[in-house]
Design an enzyme around this catalytic site. Structure first.
Site, PDB file in Angstrom:
ATOM      1  N   CYS A  74       0.817   5.572  11.864  1.00 40.48           N
ATOM      2  CA  CYS A  74       0.639   4.450  12.786  1.00 40.48           C
ATOM      3  C   CYS A  74       0.665   4.913  14.231  1.00 40.48           C
ATOM      4  CB  CYS A  74       1.748   3.424  12.572  1.00 40.48           C
ATOM      5  SG  CYS A  74       1.914   2.937  10.872  1.00 40.48           S
ATOM      6  N   HIS A 103       0.795  -1.235   0.000  1.00 41.52           N
ATOM      7  CA  HIS A 103       0.000   0.000   0.000  1.00 41.52           C
ATOM      8  C   HIS A 103       0.825   1.283   0.000  1.00 41.52           C
ATOM      9  CE1 HIS A 103      -0.107   1.306   4.387  1.00 41.52           C
ATOM     10  NE2 HIS A 103       0.337   0.078   4.541  1.00 41.52           N
TER      11      HIS A 103
END
Ligand code: PLP
Length: 382
Positions: free
Chosen positions: A327, A204
């Site tokens: 993240c 991704h």
């Protein structure tokens, strides 16, 4: 909230391009067979899987049998580290070396190993965000069996001396893993030429879908599977293969490698323009090395600004950037990457990461700079 019109967070994730979607579509529609099945719709999937594996191997400079498809960068990093840990438990060489600014997909497995009695050295990266070979050399002892150092950092884009690290590790019989999730498609990678023993990739970040990635493993004989189950992928990584995702990954890697030079020729002047213009704004500080960074990455701290507030203002203007690693968003802790290069708590909290792709245009960057200056003014007045 306005629609995002300028997307400058390609280190967090990328859109799926038309060529990748086209490569995936047949395997989402009529080609739904299980690659382990013996009948024709299954065999077609197996052929597609082998073709994708051969293509990925060629692009990395290795053999097909050295490639295992995974669910992404996190699984690849975990697999590499825990495979090495299994071997270390037998050899007794339980000293691993990594850097202070790795992704959590590397740092957290390392921390878990510390609890299992491993000794882990976290190399410093100084204020430029780059490890020093002399530090690595000094850290190596007779019980060192594994080194994991990322090829390029996800927050500040700094590029590590992978070739030199590979050479040193090979000369000492130490397994060298590199997390190339942010590097592939941005800098040239060849696992054989660079003496890389294990390498992680994620789809991704390359315009393929989320949930697919790969791990290259040089010495497959000593590899220990991390995901246990069926005998898929030679028993090295169990689980029914995601053929559509894998076909998309192979196409994304092909396009990224083919377009690398053109992309960097386009992005380098944009990066330089950003650095020049943003450096002139009040209280601005560039994070990470001035030169040895990805052409796609710029990371600045702006004194007196709350990074999240700035990101939300830019979002209202239709611009997507990030205040650090996606993240870690949601956490109030300052980024370990920024503190790792010596940023203060306030500098780390006031950081903004701009990450471009080959789709980024000069006018995107000009609009961004104009809007950023307005957003900084508004933040300071608020
Ligand atoms: N490694 C690095 C350097 C990354 O930037 C990321 C994702 O941000 C990962 C690993 C994790 O990859 P994935 O999201 O595919 O699990």
């Amino acid at each position: 909230m306005s629609e995002t019109t300028i997307y400058l967070d390609n280190a967090a994730t990328t859109n799926i391009t038309e060529n990748v979607l086209n490569a995936m579509m047949p395997w989402l529609k009529e080609g739904y067979g299980n690659a382990s099945s013996m009948y024709s719709v299954g065999r077609k999937s197996a052929i597609a899987l082998n073709k994708a594996r051969a293509q990925c191997a060629e692009l990395l400079g290795c053999e097909s049998r050295e490639i295992f498809f995974t669910s992404g960068g996190t699984e690849s990093d975990n697999t590499a580290i825990f495979s090495a840990a299994g071997n270390a438990e037998i050899s007794g060489k339980k000293h691993f070396i990594t850097s202070a600014i790795e992704h959590h997909a590397v740092l957290n497995p390392m921390k878990a190993l510390e609890k299992r009695g491993f000794r882990i050295t976290y190399l410093p990266v100084y204020d430029n965000g780059i490890v020093r070979i002399s530090d690595l050399e000094a850290a190596i002892t007779s019980d060192t069996s594994f080194v994991s150092i990322m090829a390029a950092n996800n927050e500040i884009g700094t590029i590590q001396p992978v070739t030199e690290i590979g050479e040193l590790c090979r000369s000492k019989w130490i397994t060298f893993h590199t997390d190339a999730v942010q590097a592939f498609g941005n800098i040239p990678i060849n696992v054989k030429e660079q003496n890389i023993d294990m390498l992680s990739l994620s789809g991704h970040k390359l315009h393929a879908m989320k949930g697919v990635g790969l791990l290259y493993v040089r010495d497959t004989a000593s590899f220990r599977p991390y995901i246990l189950g069926g005998s898929q992928q030679g028993g090295k990584r169990a689980g029914t293969e995601n053929i559509a995702g894998i076909a998309g990954l192979a196409e994304a890697m092909r396009a990224a490698a083919a377009g690398l030079e053109e992309k960097n020729a386009k992005l380098l002047p944009l990066r330089e323009k950003l650095i020049k213009e943003l450096s002139q704004t009040d209280g601005a500080k560039l994070n990470g090395d001035r030169e040895k960074r990805l052409a796609s990455n710029v990371n600045f701290s702006f004194a007196g600004i709350e990074g999240e507030a700035l990101i939300l203002r830019l979002d209202l203007m239709g611009i997507a950037v990030s205040s650090g690693s996606a993240c870690t968003s949601g956490s109030l802790d300052p980024s370990h990457v920024l503190t790792g290069i010596g940023c203060t708590y306030d500098e780390a909290r006031s950081s903004v990461r701009i990450s471009m792709s080959e789709q980024t245009s000069e006018s995107d960057i000009e609009t961004f700079i104009r809007n950023l200056k307005d957003a900084l003014r508004e933040c300071r007045c608020a």
